[in-house]
Design a protein around this motif. Structure first.
Motif, mmCIF file in Angstrom:
data_model
loop_
_atom_site.group_PDB
_atom_site.id
_atom_site.type_symbol
_atom_site.label_atom_id
_atom_site.label_comp_id
_atom_site.label_asym_id
_atom_site.label_seq_id
_atom_site.Cartn_x
_atom_site.Cartn_y
_atom_site.Cartn_z
ATOM 1 N N ALA A 206 4.662 0.360 6.262
ATOM 2 C CA ALA A 206 4.220 0.958 7.526
ATOM 3 C C ALA A 206 2.728 0.752 7.703
ATOM 4 O O ALA A 206 1.958 0.773 6.740
ATOM 5 C CB ALA A 206 4.535 2.458 7.559
ATOM 6 N N ASP A 207 2.338 0.532 8.949
ATOM 7 C CA ASP A 207 0.924 0.470 9.343
ATOM 8 C C ASP A 207 0.656 1.706 10.191
ATOM 9 O O ASP A 207 1.234 1.861 11.271
ATOM 10 C CB ASP A 207 0.664 -0.807 10.143
ATOM 11 N N ARG B 182 13.779 6.096 5.352
ATOM 12 C CA ARG B 182 14.336 6.737 4.166
ATOM 13 C C ARG B 182 15.652 6.090 3.750
ATOM 14 O O ARG B 182 15.880 5.832 2.557
ATOM 15 C CB ARG B 182 14.535 8.229 4.439
ATOM 16 N N ARG B 183 16.515 5.794 4.719
ATOM 17 C CA ARG B 183 17.805 5.180 4.411
ATOM 18 C C ARG B 183 17.633 3.790 3.825
ATOM 19 O O ARG B 183 18.274 3.434 2.832
ATOM 20 C CB ARG B 183 18.677 5.096 5.667
ATOM 21 N N GLU B 184 16.769 2.993 4.448
ATOM 22 C CA GLU B 184 16.617 1.606 4.004
ATOM 23 C C GLU B 184 15.920 1.533 2.651
ATOM 24 O O GLU B 184 16.237 0.664 1.836
ATOM 25 C CB GLU B 184 15.852 0.798 5.057
ATOM 26 N N ARG B 185 15.001 2.423 2.386
ATOM 27 C CA ARG B 185 14.367 2.466 1.067
ATOM 28 C C ARG B 185 15.394 2.847 0.009
ATOM 29 O O ARG B 185 15.402 2.269 -1.094
ATOM 30 C CB ARG B 185 13.206 3.463 1.082
ATOM 31 N N ALA B 186 16.275 3.792 0.334
ATOM 32 C CA ALA B 186 17.315 4.194 -0.610
ATOM 33 C C ALA B 186 18.291 3.056 -0.893
ATOM 34 O O ALA B 186 18.880 2.987 -1.981
ATOM 35 C CB ALA B 186 18.068 5.413 -0.064
ATOM 36 N N ARG B 187 18.430 2.147 0.061
ATOM 37 C CA ARG B 187 19.316 0.987 -0.119
ATOM 38 C C ARG B 187 18.659 -0.111 -0.945
ATOM 39 O O ARG B 187 19.306 -1.107 -1.265
ATOM 40 C CB ARG B 187 19.712 0.412 1.236
ATOM 41 N N GLY B 188 17.399 0.027 -1.283
ATOM 42 C CA GLY B 188 16.725 -0.954 -2.112
ATOM 43 C C GLY B 188 15.839 -1.920 -1.375
ATOM 44 O O GLY B 188 15.250 -2.818 -1.989
ATOM 45 N N GLY C 251 3.660 9.249 -2.081
ATOM 46 C CA GLY C 251 4.829 8.562 -2.597
ATOM 47 C C GLY C 251 4.920 7.060 -2.522
ATOM 48 O O GLY C 251 5.780 6.471 -3.173
ATOM 49 N N PRO C 252 4.081 6.337 -1.739
ATOM 50 C CA PRO C 252 4.209 4.880 -1.721
ATOM 51 C C PRO C 252 3.707 4.255 -3.023
ATOM 52 O O PRO C 252 3.012 4.903 -3.816
ATOM 53 C CB PRO C 252 3.336 4.458 -0.535
ATOM 54 N N ARG C 253 4.053 2.985 -3.224
ATOM 55 C CA ARG C 253 3.590 2.261 -4.411
ATOM 56 C C ARG C 253 2.230 1.611 -4.185
ATOM 57 O O ARG C 253 1.505 1.333 -5.141
ATOM 58 C CB ARG C 253 4.614 1.182 -4.783
ATOM 59 N N LEU C 254 1.896 1.374 -2.923
ATOM 60 C CA LEU C 254 0.684 0.634 -2.595
ATOM 61 C C LEU C 254 0.114 1.146 -1.285
ATOM 62 O O LEU C 254 0.862 1.337 -0.314
ATOM 63 C CB LEU C 254 1.018 -0.860 -2.463
ATOM 64 N N VAL C 255 -1.203 1.363 -1.251
ATOM 65 C CA VAL C 255 -1.915 1.696 -0.012
ATOM 66 C C VAL C 255 -3.012 0.652 0.173
ATOM 67 O O VAL C 255 -3.821 0.420 -0.733
ATOM 68 C CB VAL C 255 -2.523 3.110 -0.049
ATOM 69 N N VAL C 256 -3.024 0.027 1.346
ATOM 70 C CA VAL C 256 -4.008 -0.995 1.683
ATOM 71 C C VAL C 256 -4.863 -0.471 2.828
ATOM 72 O O VAL C 256 -4.333 0.073 3.804
ATOM 73 C CB VAL C 256 -3.326 -2.313 2.106
ATOM 74 N N ALA D 153 4.301 8.254 4.705
ATOM 75 C CA ALA D 153 3.911 7.688 3.418
ATOM 76 C C ALA D 153 4.919 8.025 2.329
ATOM 77 O O ALA D 153 5.154 7.225 1.414
ATOM 78 C CB ALA D 153 2.520 8.181 3.032
ATOM 79 N N GLY D 154 5.546 9.181 2.441
ATOM 80 C CA GLY D 154 6.548 9.579 1.462
ATOM 81 C C GLY D 154 7.878 8.882 1.623
ATOM 82 O O GLY D 154 8.749 9.005 0.755
ATOM 83 N N ALA D 155 8.038 8.124 2.728
ATOM 84 C CA ALA D 155 9.309 7.458 3.009
ATOM 85 C C ALA D 155 9.239 5.950 2.855
ATOM 86 O O ALA D 155 10.225 5.261 3.092
ATOM 87 C CB ALA D 155 9.761 7.810 4.435
#
Length: 298
Positions: free
Chosen positions: A149-150, A138-144, A205-210, A172-174
């Motif tokens: 995650a797998d 969550r912190r690193e995503r907020a930093r840009g 919440g993710p942009r992409l699911v593989v 997935a939300g983070a």
């Protein structure tokens, strides 16, 4: 920031038990460690943040990581024990697992030149480390930074399906990118087809699911698109590490492009490359991802 991928998660020892064998083979690995090795062999700057114990399995992990050439930061932990996995290999090369697991890193210092943060597998399920890793995402995503995650679902460490599903949906939300196998989704969402389950993860919440499909290839979903690619036909020795190689190749593309691929054409090209590189690993014993020089022309 640069183009470094920082991988957070376990390094462990797999005790491999092949069908019909009388002896076990001790092999150092762990999904995050394997992903880091795969990235290093693709010549991507990578740092592995991990923890292991001062015990015999830990000595094996240490020796292995030294030989890989990966930049490793062994972080302090509450536990003094190294994770050990018992992997049962069937005649088709597929593995099932059981674990003796502790994961309790006290700090997770991310290098400043990190572009992409990756985690998953046991590191996002086993407490108290899982909560610390989730907070880090969550912190690193907020930093840009792009966070990936797998899921790499391992019911042996959390047999409560509902609880495991909630862990995965929180994760997935983070993050920006989630990867799962069709087997992961079949266990987490037994009443849903893979594409429907993938959309449930995307809604978190993710942009992409593989989603990887083994010999059937892979597909990806975004808010706008769904793309599917086939897998190369190869002579499979075993599938150990194939998913980690796929993920390493995906992370390499994300770091190279400055974020997840956008648009059907770009997404299909990345997925096809991931499937091709993972197929090379399937032709080898154990988690042995290819080097970039081996992939010329692929």
């Amino acid at each position: 920031m640069g183009t470094r991928v920082t991988v957070v998660g376990e390094a462990l020892v797999d005790l491999l038990w092949r069908t019909g064998a009388r002896e076990l083979s001790a092999v150092p690995g762990g999904s995050p460690a394997n992903v880091a090795v795969g990235l290093h062999r693709l010549e991507r700057p990578v740092t592995l943040l991990t923890a292991w114990g001062d015990d015999p399995p830990g000595a094996l992990v240490n020796d292995h990581l030294v030989t890989t050439g990966v930049e490793v930061r062994r972080v302090p932990a509450d536990s003094a024990r190294t994770i050990v996995a018992l992997a049962y290999l069937g005649a088709d090369g597929a593995a099932t697992y059981d674990f003796l697991a502790d994961w309790a890193p006290l700090e997770l210092p991310v290098p400043e030149d990190t572009t992409v943060l990756h985690t998953g597998s046991l590191a996002v399920v086993i407490e108290p480390g899982a909560s610390r890793v989730l907070d880090l995402c969550r912190r690193e995503r907020a930093r840009g930074r792009t966070v990936a995650a797998d899921l790499n679902v391992r019911p042996a460490v959390q047999p409560d399906r509902d609880a495991y599903r909630e862990v995965c949906l929180r994760l997935a939300g983070a993050v920006d990118v989630v990867k799962a196998s069709d087997e992961d989704l079949a266990w987490l969402f037994p009443d849903r087809e893979p594409a429907v389950a993938a959309r449930a993860l995307l809604a978190a919440g993710p942009r992409l699911v593989v989603v990887t499909l083994g010999a059937e290839g892979a597909f990806a979903v975004t808010a706008e698109d769904e793309v599917r690619v086939a897998a190369p036909v190869v002579d499979v020795v075993d599938t150990v590490g194939a998913g980690d190689t796929f993920q390493a190749t995906l992370l390499d593309a994300i770091a190279e492009n400055g974020g997840p691929p956008a648009g059907r054409e770009a997404l299909a090209a990345v997925l096809a490359r991931c499937a091709e590189v993972a197929a090379v690993t399937c032709t080898r014993v154990g988690a042995d991802p290819p080097y970039r020089a081996e992939l010329t022309g692929m």
